[in-house]
Write an enzyme that holds these catalytic residues in place. Structure first.
Site, PDB file in Angstrom:
ATOM      1  N   GLN A 141      -3.661   3.187   4.537  1.00 19.17           N
ATOM      2  CA  GLN A 141      -4.337   2.135   3.809  1.00 19.17           C
ATOM      3  C   GLN A 141      -4.153   0.806   4.524  1.00 19.17           C
ATOM      4  OE1 GLN A 141      -2.514   2.996  -0.132  1.00 19.17           O
ATOM      5  NE2 GLN A 141      -4.617   3.036  -0.863  1.00 19.17           N
ATOM      6  N   LEU A 198       4.324   1.771   2.594  1.00 14.25           N
ATOM      7  CA  LEU A 198       5.267   2.828   2.252  1.00 14.25           C
ATOM      8  C   LEU A 198       4.558   4.131   1.971  1.00 14.25           C
ATOM      9  CD1 LEU A 198       7.406   0.752  -0.276  1.00 14.25           C
ATOM     10  CD2 LEU A 198       7.878   1.102   2.132  1.00 14.25           C
ATOM     11  N   VAL A 238       0.861  -1.179   0.000  1.00 17.02           N
ATOM     12  CA  VAL A 238       0.000   0.000   0.000  1.00 17.02           C
ATOM     13  C   VAL A 238       0.895   1.226   0.000  1.00 17.02           C
ATOM     14  CG1 VAL A 238      -2.006  -1.060   1.093  1.00 17.02           C
ATOM     15  CG2 VAL A 238      -0.182  -0.100   2.509  1.00 17.02           C
ATOM     16  N   SER A 239       0.413   2.325  -0.572  1.00 16.39           N
ATOM     17  CA  SER A 239       1.252   3.494  -0.766  1.00 16.39           C
ATOM     18  C   SER A 239       1.296   4.412   0.443  1.00 16.39           C
ATOM     19  CB  SER A 239       0.766   4.291  -1.987  1.00 16.39           C
ATOM     20  OG  SER A 239      -0.592   4.652  -1.820  1.00 16.39           O
ATOM     21  N   THR A 240       0.344   4.321   1.331  1.00 13.45           N
ATOM     22  CA  THR A 240       0.360   5.153   2.538  1.00 13.45           C
ATOM     23  C   THR A 240       0.058   4.287   3.749  1.00 13.45           C
ATOM     24  OG1 THR A 240      -1.982   5.715   2.562  1.00 13.45           O
ATOM     25  CG2 THR A 240      -0.567   7.078   1.184  1.00 13.45           C
TER      26      THR A 240
END
Length: 209
Positions: free
Chosen positions: A29, A51, A24-26
């Site tokens: 999430q 990340l 997941v990008s944040t």
């Protein structure tokens, strides 16, 4: 450079295990959906990275790739969970193939252990190479056009002609020193000496610099 040969079927049969990877990008999430989908697909172990958008390091992906063995298959929910670009995707999958490891993406129904999946990755590899050639061709054409217009290419000069003229004008002032001129123009003394050689003579004759 990755070629389509890198994506040909490996000789080892897929007798190993399914290993999942999620990302997941944040940190807000949740990985639960990916973890559940990968587990339902038969993965015995799932690695996952959480990340920020600016973080390019993927420690869990590195651990996942290190964990995989010949005959295993790496499974992801979708292609964008594994790679950040087409080039990144081709590079990772080609390396897996060299290690005789399969790759499967659930959303795109891609599976390099099948003839149809390998054919699709042949297409991806060809597309990536085509994009690289377009970029190189466009760069060369842009440089040629700039040369035709008389533009200077490469690193810009430290001093423009106007700055050199200003330095020479300041040099006519008997109270001006090389240090003061350099400070006014925002360059180093060495740069001044390079672009205005006559300053060396003035500096030698001056007791104040």
């Amino acid at each position: 450079m990755t070629t389509t040969d890198d994506l040909l079927p490996a000789t080892r049969a897929r007798t190993g295990t399914l290993v999942g990877y999620g990302r997941v990008s944040t940190r807000d999430q949740n990985l639960d959906r990916q973890h559940t989908a990968l587990t339902d697909a038969g993965c015995i172990r799932v690695f996952a990275d959480k990340l920020s958008g600016k973080n390019t390091e993927r420690p869990e992906l590195a651990a996942c790739l290190d964990y995989l063995r010949a005959g295993d298959t790496l499974v992801v929910l979708s292609l964008d969970r594994l790679a950040r670009s087409l080039h990144d995707l081709i590079t990772i999958v080609a390396e897996l193939r060299r290690r005789e490891i399969g790759f499967r993406s659930l959303h795109e129904s891609l599976d390099t252990t099948t003839p149809a999946g390998r054919l699709m990755f042949h297409f991806f590899a060809a597309l990536a190479e085509f994009i690289r050639e377009l970029i190189v061709e466009g760069t060369h054409e842009g440089l040629a056009a700039a040369r035709a217009r008389g533009q200077r290419l490469g690193r810009p000069p430290a001093m423009t002609p106007e700055m050199v003229e200003t330095a020479r004008h300041l040099l006519t002032n008997p109270t001006a020193t090389v240090s003061s001129i350099a400070k006014i123009l925002g360059v180093s003394r060495a740069t001044l000496y390079k672009y205005v050689p006559e300053l060396k003579t003035a500096s030698s004759a001056s007791c104040g610099d």
